[in-house]
Scaffold this active site. Structure first.
Site, mmCIF file in Angstrom:
data_model
loop_
_atom_site.group_PDB
_atom_site.id
_atom_site.type_symbol
_atom_site.label_atom_id
_atom_site.label_comp_id
_atom_site.label_asym_id
_atom_site.label_seq_id
_atom_site.Cartn_x
_atom_site.Cartn_y
_atom_site.Cartn_z
ATOM 1 N N ASN A 7 0.851 -1.191 0.000
ATOM 2 C CA ASN A 7 0.000 0.000 0.000
ATOM 3 C C ASN A 7 0.893 1.249 0.000
ATOM 4 O OD1 ASN A 7 -1.433 2.248 1.059
ATOM 5 N ND2 ASN A 7 -3.056 0.884 1.731
ATOM 6 N N ASP A 9 -0.167 4.452 -0.040
ATOM 7 C CA ASP A 9 -0.871 5.674 0.403
ATOM 8 C C ASP A 9 0.049 6.649 1.141
ATOM 9 O OD1 ASP A 9 -3.164 4.467 -0.502
ATOM 10 O OD2 ASP A 9 -4.041 4.132 1.478
ATOM 11 N N HIS A 10 0.941 6.081 1.989
ATOM 12 C CA HIS A 10 1.726 6.980 2.832
ATOM 13 C C HIS A 10 2.807 7.729 2.062
ATOM 14 C CE1 HIS A 10 -0.436 6.224 6.409
ATOM 15 N NE2 HIS A 10 -0.351 4.926 6.214
ATOM 16 N N ARG A 18 2.884 18.839 1.514
ATOM 17 C CA ARG A 18 3.310 20.094 0.877
ATOM 18 C C ARG A 18 2.516 20.394 -0.389
ATOM 19 N NH1 ARG A 18 8.452 22.058 2.575
ATOM 20 N NH2 ARG A 18 8.334 21.839 4.817
ATOM 21 N N HIS A 43 -5.786 3.506 -1.431
ATOM 22 C CA HIS A 43 -7.112 3.829 -0.894
ATOM 23 C C HIS A 43 -7.453 5.236 -1.375
ATOM 24 C CE1 HIS A 43 -9.800 4.164 2.985
ATOM 25 N NE2 HIS A 43 -10.452 4.470 1.879
ATOM 26 N N ARG A 45 -9.611 8.019 -0.935
ATOM 27 C CA ARG A 45 -10.575 8.443 0.088
ATOM 28 C C ARG A 45 -11.442 9.572 -0.446
ATOM 29 N NH1 ARG A 45 -8.590 6.476 5.490
ATOM 30 N NH2 ARG A 45 -10.440 7.496 6.271
ATOM 31 N N ARG A 49 -7.268 12.767 0.892
ATOM 32 C CA ARG A 49 -6.197 13.267 1.769
ATOM 33 C C ARG A 49 -4.812 12.757 1.354
ATOM 34 N NH1 ARG A 49 -7.098 9.873 7.324
ATOM 35 N NH2 ARG A 49 -9.200 10.696 7.177
ATOM 36 N N HIS A 50 -4.755 11.622 0.675
ATOM 37 C CA HIS A 50 -3.438 11.181 0.182
ATOM 38 C C HIS A 50 -3.481 10.837 -1.315
ATOM 39 C CE1 HIS A 50 -5.217 7.424 1.506
ATOM 40 N NE2 HIS A 50 -4.896 7.578 2.781
ATOM 41 N N GLU A 70 -8.739 0.191 -2.681
ATOM 42 C CA GLU A 70 -9.531 0.227 -1.444
ATOM 43 C C GLU A 70 -10.446 1.425 -1.528
ATOM 44 O OE1 GLU A 70 -7.307 0.617 2.147
ATOM 45 O OE2 GLU A 70 -6.219 -1.213 1.778
ATOM 46 N N THR A 100 -6.540 6.157 10.219
ATOM 47 C CA THR A 100 -6.469 5.095 9.219
ATOM 48 C C THR A 100 -7.758 4.300 9.347
ATOM 49 O OG1 THR A 100 -5.202 3.150 8.491
ATOM 50 C CG2 THR A 100 -5.207 3.584 10.847
ATOM 51 N N THR A 101 -7.940 3.267 8.496
ATOM 52 C CA THR A 101 -9.182 2.491 8.570
ATOM 53 C C THR A 101 -9.302 1.847 9.952
ATOM 54 O OG1 THR A 101 -8.650 1.937 6.286
ATOM 55 C CG2 THR A 101 -10.556 0.843 7.257
ATOM 56 N N GLU A 151 -10.772 -9.702 3.434
ATOM 57 C CA GLU A 151 -9.479 -9.369 4.039
ATOM 58 C C GLU A 151 -9.735 -9.269 5.538
ATOM 59 O OE1 GLU A 151 -7.310 -5.979 2.422
ATOM 60 O OE2 GLU A 151 -6.245 -5.741 4.332
ATOM 61 N N HIS A 190 -3.486 -4.933 7.900
ATOM 62 C CA HIS A 190 -3.603 -3.780 8.787
ATOM 63 C C HIS A 190 -2.684 -3.935 9.994
ATOM 64 C CE1 HIS A 190 -5.108 -0.132 10.531
ATOM 65 N NE2 HIS A 190 -5.709 0.084 9.374
ATOM 66 N N GLY A 191 -1.750 -2.981 10.100
ATOM 67 C CA GLY A 191 -0.847 -2.950 11.255
ATOM 68 C C GLY A 191 0.261 -3.990 11.208
ATOM 69 N N GLY A 212 1.175 -1.539 4.359
ATOM 70 C CA GLY A 212 1.541 -0.208 3.903
ATOM 71 C C GLY A 212 2.506 0.513 4.821
ATOM 72 N N HIS A 213 2.001 0.902 5.990
ATOM 73 C CA HIS A 213 2.741 1.836 6.841
ATOM 74 C C HIS A 213 4.152 1.357 7.187
ATOM 75 C CE1 HIS A 213 3.776 4.077 10.527
ATOM 76 N NE2 HIS A 213 3.227 5.072 9.841
#
Ligand code: PXP
Length: 242
Positions: A7, A9-10, A18, A43, A45, A49-50, A70, A100-101, A151, A190-191, A212-213
């Site tokens: 993922n 997204d980040h 910026r 994702h 959204r 936002r990203h 997503e 996050t979700t 998932e 997730h996580g 992702g993260h």
């Protein structure tokens, strides 16, 4: 072998801090694939936002493996999914204020709405996965309303420590076994990070992990190709029982 969907997204989160052109999640995606990613997840959204619409369009052109979108099951997103044609749509709950979700879909309460959304997306030839908690009733309901895959949310496991983490792991193992017994392809995410991924990657029958993260965080230090390579190595070891 369990597949790894990365993922990005980040990467877009840093760019949007910026509102500039860098770092580009599309470039990150291609490098992640060179590092061994089996797929790319974004994702889109409602508040953008990203990930931006432009990212999804370009990713559809350049990602040669699984592009997983997503999204919330809103009218706007269903239309975007049907016209962009990702390889997989994962329906997630979405709240404006969340970091996050948070938590899986409330499948039973949203049953009729989700059933219609799933059908519309499947009519375009796109398989649909539902992001759900490790809960038998939610798994049964996902099957009933026509999902191709689920998932399983690993966030509670990822946040837990000691005995509690072991209990959460067992809950995920039971959920995966039950989901597979109903004929649903079963993913998890997730996580997940470099320290907690192995017990999940080692669960028999699991199709894929969506991370992702932790990968993007490691990529800041070692580069995204290397970060993906390190994660793939851990997943490979878990799959072969190392
Ligand atoms: N799976 C789903 C459905 C998600 O919403 C997310 C977060 O975007 C992930 C996996 C990846 O979670 P993380 O960034 O914690 O690895």
């Amino acid at each position: 072998m369990v597949i790894l969907g990365v993922n990005v997204d980040h990467v877009a989160t840093v760019r949007q801090a910026r509102k500039t052109f860098e770092p580009d999640p599309v470039m990150a995606a291609t490098l992640a694939i060179l590092g061994g990613a089996d797929g790319i997840t974004v994702h889109l959204r409602e508040d953008r936002r990203h990930i931006q619409d432009r990212d999804l369009k370009l990713l559809r052109e350049v990602v040669p493996c699984e592009l997983n979108l997503e999204m919330a099951a809103t009218e706007e997103m269903i239309k975007i999914a049907c016209s962009t044609k990702p390889d997989l749509v994962t329906i997630v709950p979405e709240k404006r204020q969340e970091l996050t979700t948070e938590g899986g879909l409330n499948v039973r309460d949203l049953k009729e709405h989700l059933k219609e959304a799933i059908q519309r997306i499947k009519d375009e030839g796109i398989p649909v996965s539902l992001f759900i908690n490790p809960d038998r009733a939610d798994i049964e309901c996902s099957k009933e309303i026509g999902a191709d895959m689920v998932e399983i949310h690993t966030g509670y496991y990822s946040e837990a420590k000691g005995e509690l983490a072991l209990r959460e792991l067992q809950r995920i193992k039971d959920a995966v076994a039950f989901s597979l017994s109903l004929g649903l392809k079963t993913n998890a995410g997730h996580g997940l990070n470099y320290y907690n991924v192995k017990p999940i990657a080692g669960i028999k029958g699991i199709r894929g992990l969506y991370i992702g993260h932790s990968i993007v965080s490691r990529a800041v230090l070692v580069g995204i190709e290397e970060a993906v390579r390190q994660m793939k190595k851990l997943i490979g070891e878990a799959c072969s029982g190392v």
